[in-house]
Write a protein that holds these residues in place. Sequence first.
Motif, short mmCIF file in Angstrom:
data_model
loop_
_atom_site.label_atom_id
_atom_site.label_comp_id
_atom_site.label_asym_id
_atom_site.label_seq_id
_atom_site.Cartn_x
_atom_site.Cartn_y
_atom_site.Cartn_z
N HIS A 1 1.47 -1.25 -0.15
CA HIS A 1 -0.08 0.38 0.58
C HIS A 1 0.73 1.61 0.05
CE1 HIS A 1 -3.97 -2.03 0.51
NE2 HIS A 1 -3.30 -2.75 1.35
N ASP A 2 0.51 2.16 -0.75
CA ASP A 2 1.33 3.93 -0.95
C ASP A 2 0.28 4.52 -0.06
OD1 ASP A 2 -0.42 3.83 -2.91
OD2 ASP A 2 1.19 4.47 -3.76
N VAL A 3 -0.60 4.32 0.09
CA VAL A 3 -1.31 5.31 1.06
C VAL A 3 -1.85 4.81 2.06
CG1 VAL A 3 -2.56 5.74 -1.61
CG2 VAL A 3 -4.01 4.13 -0.13
N SER A 4 -3.05 5.12 3.37
CA SER A 4 -3.44 4.62 4.67
C SER A 4 -5.76 5.00 3.96
CB SER A 4 -4.02 6.10 5.49
OG SER A 4 -1.83 5.98 5.60
N VAL A 5 -5.65 4.42 4.45
CA VAL A 5 -6.68 4.16 5.05
C VAL A 5 -7.51 4.35 6.33
CG1 VAL A 5 -9.00 2.60 4.60
CG2 VAL A 5 -7.26 2.56 3.57
N VAL A 6 -8.62 5.42 6.13
CA VAL A 6 -8.45 6.06 7.83
C VAL A 6 -10.31 5.64 8.27
CG1 VAL A 6 -7.93 7.18 9.60
CG2 VAL A 6 -6.24 7.53 7.63
N ALA A 7 -10.14 4.98 8.96
CA ALA A 7 -12.03 5.11 10.03
C ALA A 7 -12.02 6.90 10.23
CB ALA A 7 -11.99 4.21 10.96
N VAL A 8 -13.78 6.99 9.69
CA VAL A 8 -14.17 7.71 9.98
C VAL A 8 -15.48 7.77 10.88
CG1 VAL A 8 -14.96 11.00 9.03
CG2 VAL A 8 -13.99 9.44 8.05
N GLY A 9 -15.37 8.33 12.68
CA GLY A 9 -16.28 7.74 12.98
C GLY A 9 -15.89 6.33 13.22
N LYS A 10 -16.79 5.48 14.23
CA LYS A 10 -16.81 4.04 14.67
C LYS A 10 -17.17 3.08 12.94
CE LYS A 10 -18.92 0.61 17.16
NZ LYS A 10 -19.73 0.18 18.68
N THR A 11 -16.39 2.09 12.59
CA THR A 11 -16.36 1.62 11.50
C THR A 11 -15.85 0.31 11.62
OG1 THR A 11 -16.01 3.42 10.45
CG2 THR A 11 -16.11 2.02 9.28
N TRP A 12 -17.05 -0.35 11.13
CA TRP A 12 -16.72 -1.79 10.86
C TRP A 12 -16.35 -2.05 9.21
CZ3 TRP A 12 -16.78 -6.25 14.56
CH2 TRP A 12 -16.86 -5.30 15.43
N PHE A 13 -15.58 -3.27 9.00
CA PHE A 13 -14.42 -3.25 7.06
C PHE A 13 -15.40 -4.66 6.94
CE2 PHE A 13 -12.16 0.36 8.59
CZ PHE A 13 -12.39 1.68 7.29
N CYS A 14 -15.73 -4.91 5.75
CA CYS A 14 -15.68 -6.62 5.89
C CYS A 14 -13.75 -6.92 4.50
CB CYS A 14 -16.50 -6.81 5.12
SG CYS A 14 -17.85 -6.34 5.10
N ARG A 15 -13.59 -7.41 4.57
CA ARG A 15 -12.48 -7.99 4.30
C ARG A 15 -12.10 -9.05 3.03
NH1 ARG A 15 -7.36 -10.61 5.55
NH2 ARG A 15 -5.47 -9.71 5.49
N PHE A 16 -11.40 -8.77 2.20
CA PHE A 16 -11.42 -10.55 1.22
C PHE A 16 -10.23 -10.46 0.78
CE2 PHE A 16 -16.00 -7.46 0.94
CZ PHE A 16 -16.39 -8.96 0.65
N PRO A 17 -9.50 -11.37 1.70
CA PRO A 17 -8.20 -11.65 1.47
C PRO A 17 -7.25 -11.46 0.12
CG PRO A 17 -9.63 -13.15 3.55
CD PRO A 17 -10.13 -12.38 2.65
#
Lengths: 234, 234
Positions: free
Chosen positions: A106-122
């Motif tokens: 990765h060359d960027v950050s992904v940052v949560a805005v407020g309380k956040t859940w993600f779905c992760r696809f390996p």
Amino acid sequence: MSYAPLACVSPVAQRRPNACCNASCRHASACEATRGGDERLLDMRSVVERVGPFSEGDRLVQPGAPHRAAFTVLTGFAKTVGDGRVLAFHLPGELFALDIARSHTHDVSVVAVGKTWFCRFPKDATDDLGDTNTDIAQHLRHLRRRERQVSSRSGDGSALQRVAGLLADLLRRRRAIEGPGQFVPLPMSREDIGSYLGMSTATVTRMLARLRDSEAIAIRADGVDVLNEGALLA
Amino acid sequence: MSYAPLACVSPVAQRRPNACCNASCRHASACEATRGGDERLLDMRSVVERVGPFSEGDRLVQPGAPHRAAFTVLTGFAKTVGDGRVLAFHLPGELFALDIARSHTHDVSVVAVGKTWFCRFPKDATDDLGDTNTDIAQHLRHLRRRERQVSSRSGDGSALQRVAGLLADLLRRRRAIEGPGQFVPLPMSREDIGSYLGMSTATVTRMLARLRDSEAIAIRADGVDVLNEGALLA
DNA sequence: CGACTCTTTGATCCTGATCAACACCGGTGG
DNA sequence: CCACCGGTGTTGATCAGGATCAAAGAGTCG
């Protein structure tokens, strides 16, 4: 303007394999990972993990980290930050972080805005799926291409046009996931919007005020209601 | 600003097969087609055609036309125009119009600035060369990659910085072809420069005047002499 | 020489940045 | 319950960079 470095801690994230990715997910009808439950893509559900909760400012991915998965926002909101600027916002249901087919990190950050859940696809698992399921392979190629196009955004036009354009873009994207509606959530700070659009926070506020005065939008605490869509595009 | 549509006629161009591409060409020592006479690339000379003369405003290639050749400027000067803006300038000896590996048609115009002759490298012939000469294939790949990078130019910074940056860029490129020197030719109009840099002609003139006043350059009828290279980059 | 175009220069205007003051809101602690 | 506080958003005042408009040189070509 410069965007202040993020002061944040690593999230304490739980991972729950495939705990929720099925027809009862609130985004199931439009989630980009399965293109709204397209049966040819349903195998994607078998590889997903739910990760979270992330708090305001927590990073989901960091620059330099190996690229091992793509994500959707399950609940909450997220932004991609790089080069000291906000590069993108991510609404619930949208798939992102496919980037980096090239560098494998990765060359960027992904940052949560407020309380956040993600779905992760390996990535390993989705790549395996793509080997045997041409529909999934094609779907991922399509999304990857789109992500690359979006990243080369315009930056031209007046401040008013850029703010209106962002609102129109977010409204279109939200409708694609949530269905018809007038509400555009803006949980990110004015500074984030200004960073994304290349203007100061004061100007963001002023342009929103002008759109309100022209009765194109109504400003709410958590976002805006779009009252006159045509006015946004003009 | 908007860039006025070009009012021009199709050139009445002669083609002379391989009339001049040899060691006596004034750019032979640095022409990008043969990388300054690199013997491994000399086969390029066997396929070249000289085309011209083109007059001010004549188009060498037009949008929609099939992509059948790459070019260098032999004498004169050229610009690439697309989307209503000037996208690039081309100095003598520089290879360009490799673009369009994708669509197989040009999506931009290449326009002569003043009386100009070009060297034409037919795509069929150079592709054939590439099949049997890996050095040429690699060289073309390299130039194509560079052309793609250059096309994504910055557009940020102040007007003064952008003007100074253009002069520094043109000086660097001219030295790569012509050898040491301080002169930067500017045969294009101020409107072309403004279109390329995204500013008005008046601002171009004013920024040049400021660089003159700070003794970074001296303005001549046909270009500028760079007196203080460091000042350009700062 | 005269008409024309391009460049330069001055005057003014507009957009958005910057700075500052203030309102608002969610905490925190008394 | 209320006073306090820091962060965020709004609003006003001022400022700077460039656009725009206008007019005056400077070539250039007939």
